[in-house]
Structure formats: structure tokens, C-alpha cells
Motif scaffolding. Structure first.
Motif, PDB file in Angstrom:
ATOM      1  N   LEU A 222      50.665  39.523  42.394  1.00 36.69           N
ATOM      2  CA  LEU A 222      49.738  39.895  41.332  1.00 36.69           C
ATOM      3  C   LEU A 222      50.332  39.469  39.983  1.00 36.69           C
ATOM      4  O   LEU A 222      51.560  39.412  39.826  1.00 36.69           O
ATOM      5  N   VAL A 223      49.475  39.200  39.022  1.00 39.05           N
ATOM      6  CA  VAL A 223      49.916  38.913  37.652  1.00 39.05           C
ATOM      7  C   VAL A 223      49.865  40.251  36.918  1.00 39.05           C
ATOM      8  O   VAL A 223      48.785  40.817  36.724  1.00 39.05           O
ATOM      9  N   LEU A 224      51.036  40.779  36.543  1.00 36.72           N
ATOM     10  CA  LEU A 224      51.130  42.123  35.976  1.00 36.72           C
ATOM     11  C   LEU A 224      50.997  42.125  34.455  1.00 36.72           C
ATOM     12  O   LEU A 224      51.380  41.171  33.780  1.00 36.72           O
ATOM     13  N   GLU A 225      50.450  43.213  33.939  1.00 39.69           N
ATOM     14  CA  GLU A 225      50.320  43.428  32.498  1.00 39.69           C
ATOM     15  C   GLU A 225      51.688  43.821  31.928  1.00 39.69           C
ATOM     16  O   GLU A 225      52.544  44.345  32.652  1.00 39.69           O
ATOM     17  N   PRO A 226      51.884  43.624  30.615  1.00 41.40           N
ATOM     18  CA  PRO A 226      53.124  44.091  29.980  1.00 41.40           C
ATOM     19  C   PRO A 226      53.281  45.607  30.185  1.00 41.40           C
ATOM     20  O   PRO A 226      52.316  46.360  30.112  1.00 41.40           O
ATOM     21  N   GLY A 227      54.498  46.035  30.467  1.00 37.36           N
ATOM     22  CA  GLY A 227      54.770  47.454  30.693  1.00 37.36           C
ATOM     23  C   GLY A 227      54.633  47.872  32.147  1.00 37.36           C
ATOM     24  O   GLY A 227      54.982  48.994  32.499  1.00 37.36           O
ATOM     25  N   ILE A 228      54.126  46.983  32.997  1.00 43.86           N
ATOM     26  CA  ILE A 228      54.034  47.259  34.433  1.00 43.86           C
ATOM     27  C   ILE A 228      55.147  46.438  35.089  1.00 43.86           C
ATOM     28  O   ILE A 228      55.136  45.205  35.030  1.00 43.86           O
ATOM     29  N   THR A 229      56.106  47.106  35.687  1.00 44.06           N
ATOM     30  CA  THR A 229      57.303  46.442  36.198  1.00 44.06           C
ATOM     31  C   THR A 229      57.360  46.484  37.716  1.00 44.06           C
ATOM     32  O   THR A 229      57.256  47.568  38.307  1.00 44.06           O
TER      33      THR A 229
ATOM     34  N   PRO B 136      45.914  36.791  41.313  1.00 44.18           N
ATOM     35  CA  PRO B 136      46.579  35.523  41.033  1.00 44.18           C
ATOM     36  C   PRO B 136      45.565  34.391  40.829  1.00 44.18           C
ATOM     37  O   PRO B 136      44.444  34.446  41.347  1.00 44.18           O
ATOM     38  N   ASP B 137      45.958  33.379  40.086  1.00 42.74           N
ATOM     39  CA  ASP B 137      45.108  32.202  39.909  1.00 42.74           C
ATOM     40  C   ASP B 137      44.782  31.614  41.273  1.00 42.74           C
ATOM     41  O   ASP B 137      45.639  31.531  42.160  1.00 42.74           O
ATOM     42  N   GLY B 138      43.520  31.233  41.467  1.00 41.59           N
ATOM     43  CA  GLY B 138      43.085  30.645  42.730  1.00 41.59           C
ATOM     44  C   GLY B 138      42.682  31.659  43.785  1.00 41.59           C
ATOM     45  O   GLY B 138      42.177  31.286  44.836  1.00 41.59           O
ATOM     46  N   PHE B 139      42.914  32.957  43.540  1.00 40.08           N
ATOM     47  CA  PHE B 139      42.538  34.002  44.488  1.00 40.08           C
ATOM     48  C   PHE B 139      41.072  34.348  44.238  1.00 40.08           C
ATOM     49  O   PHE B 139      40.686  34.635  43.110  1.00 40.08           O
ATOM     50  N   ALA B 140      40.248  34.287  45.263  1.00 39.59           N
ATOM     51  CA  ALA B 140      38.811  34.548  45.110  1.00 39.59           C
ATOM     52  C   ALA B 140      38.565  35.981  44.643  1.00 39.59           C
ATOM     53  O   ALA B 140      38.994  36.932  45.286  1.00 39.59           O
ATOM     54  N   ALA B 141      37.880  36.105  43.518  1.00 36.02           N
ATOM     55  CA  ALA B 141      37.542  37.438  42.998  1.00 36.02           C
ATOM     56  C   ALA B 141      36.419  38.038  43.833  1.00 36.02           C
ATOM     57  O   ALA B 141      35.622  37.314  44.433  1.00 36.02           O
ATOM     58  N   PRO B 142      36.329  39.367  43.882  1.00 38.45           N
ATOM     59  CA  PRO B 142      35.243  39.996  44.640  1.00 38.45           C
ATOM     60  C   PRO B 142      33.905  39.819  43.924  1.00 38.45           C
ATOM     61  O   PRO B 142      33.865  39.576  42.723  1.00 38.45           O
ATOM     62  N   THR B 143      32.830  39.949  44.655  1.00 35.57           N
ATOM     63  CA  THR B 143      31.492  39.854  44.064  1.00 35.57           C
ATOM     64  C   THR B 143      31.000  41.211  43.571  1.00 35.57           C
ATOM     65  O   THR B 143      29.979  41.286  42.904  1.00 35.57           O
ATOM     66  N   ALA B 144      31.710  42.266  43.920  1.00 34.80           N
ATOM     67  CA  ALA B 144      31.382  43.628  43.492  1.00 34.80           C
ATOM     68  C   ALA B 144      32.703  44.379  43.321  1.00 34.80           C
ATOM     69  O   ALA B 144      33.762  43.881  43.716  1.00 34.80           O
TER      70      ALA B 144
END
Length: 149
Positions: free
Chosen positions: A43-50, A90-98
Motif C-alpha cells: 500500500l502507499v501510506l500517508e505521512p504519519g502512518i508507519t 498501489p499504482d496499477g491496482f484496480a480500484a473497486p467500483t463501489a
């Protein structure tokens, strides 16, 4: 003929068990039955999430009999005093439709030991349940498994 409930119940349960054992011996392996497991992707994590050492948060899609499921694993530390975005797919990972939702264990505080994890159609991974009096300090993702649509 016995009218003893215990012996009648035992006989009724023994027949399906005997039939099941025979079916297990001749069953095909899962891979042959249409199971397709994708690669684990961080996963691509946000700042502050370690990410915790040795437990990088990752996701993958597993398709079973034509139905895709999201699986997650890993552990993050954080300090969430409100609902928050913890990352994105992650980039290239299919997002859900819902919206896709699951439940993840978190630090046990004041009797609350789970939080809701949600992935929206734009690929954002959000966590719900933290508040100022009961912040989320870690989230275990290993139990997140949900139908992907």
C-alpha cells in the motif's frame, strides 16, 4: 429397531460424514478448481502512518470460482484521533467500483478493539473509529478479506 434419540442421531450424522470422507480423497487441488492469487503489492501510506518492521502493509486480489476477493496483510502504527485516510491502493491496482469495507483489529482501548477499514472507488484506504479520547495507535490488516467489486 431402536428409538433411542442418541443412536438415531448418531446414525444420521455418520452417513454424511462417511460420504464426505470419500469426496475428500478424490477432491481436486484448489488451483485446479479456479483459484487465482495475485501478487502481494505494498500500500502507499500517508505521512504519519508507519509500517511495522517485517509487516509491510500489502494487498492482493484472489479470485475464487470467478469471484474476486481483496486480501490485506501487515501492521501499521499511527495516532488517529478521528476518521482518517491511511493510504491508497498501489499504482496499477484496480480500484473497486463501489465502496469496499472490512474490519481490522486495533489497539484495545476502552473495550474497543476493532476499526472499520474502507476502500473507496478512487482507491483511498480510510479507517474509521478513532477519536480524541480513544485514538487508534496501531492497525493489524491480516484479517481484512472482502469481496472485491
Amino acid at each position: 429397531m431402536s428409538h433411542n434419540r442418541r443412536s438415531v442421531l448418531g446414525a444420521a450424522l455418520a452417513l454424511p460424514a462417511a460420504l464426505t470422507v470419500g469426496g475428500l480423497v478424490t477432491a481436486a487441488p484448489a488451483a485446479a478448481a479456479g483459484v487465482d492469487a495475485g501478487a502481494w503489492t505494498p500500500l502507499v501510506l500517508e505521512p504519519g502512518i508507519t509500517p511495522s518492521a517485517g509487516a509491510t502493509p500489502e494487498v492482493r486480489l484472489v479470485t475464487l470460482a470467478g469471484t474476486p476477493f481483496l486480501q490485506a496483510r501487515g501492521l501499521v502504527t499511527c495516532n488517529l484521533a478521528s476518521d482518517a485516510k491511511i493510504g491508497r491502493l498501489p499504482d496499477g491496482f484496480a480500484a473497486p467500483t463501489a465502496f469496499v469495507r472490512g474490519v481490522a483489529p486495533r489497539n484495545n482501548s476502552q473495550g474497543v478493539n476493532a476499526c472499520r477499514l474502507e476502500i473507496n472507488p478512487s482507491g483511498s484506504v480510510n479507517v474509521y473509529g478513532g477519536n480524541a479520547g480513544n485514538p487508534i495507535t496501531w492497525i493489524q490488516l491480516d484479517s481484512v478479506q472482502t469481496v472485491w467489486h
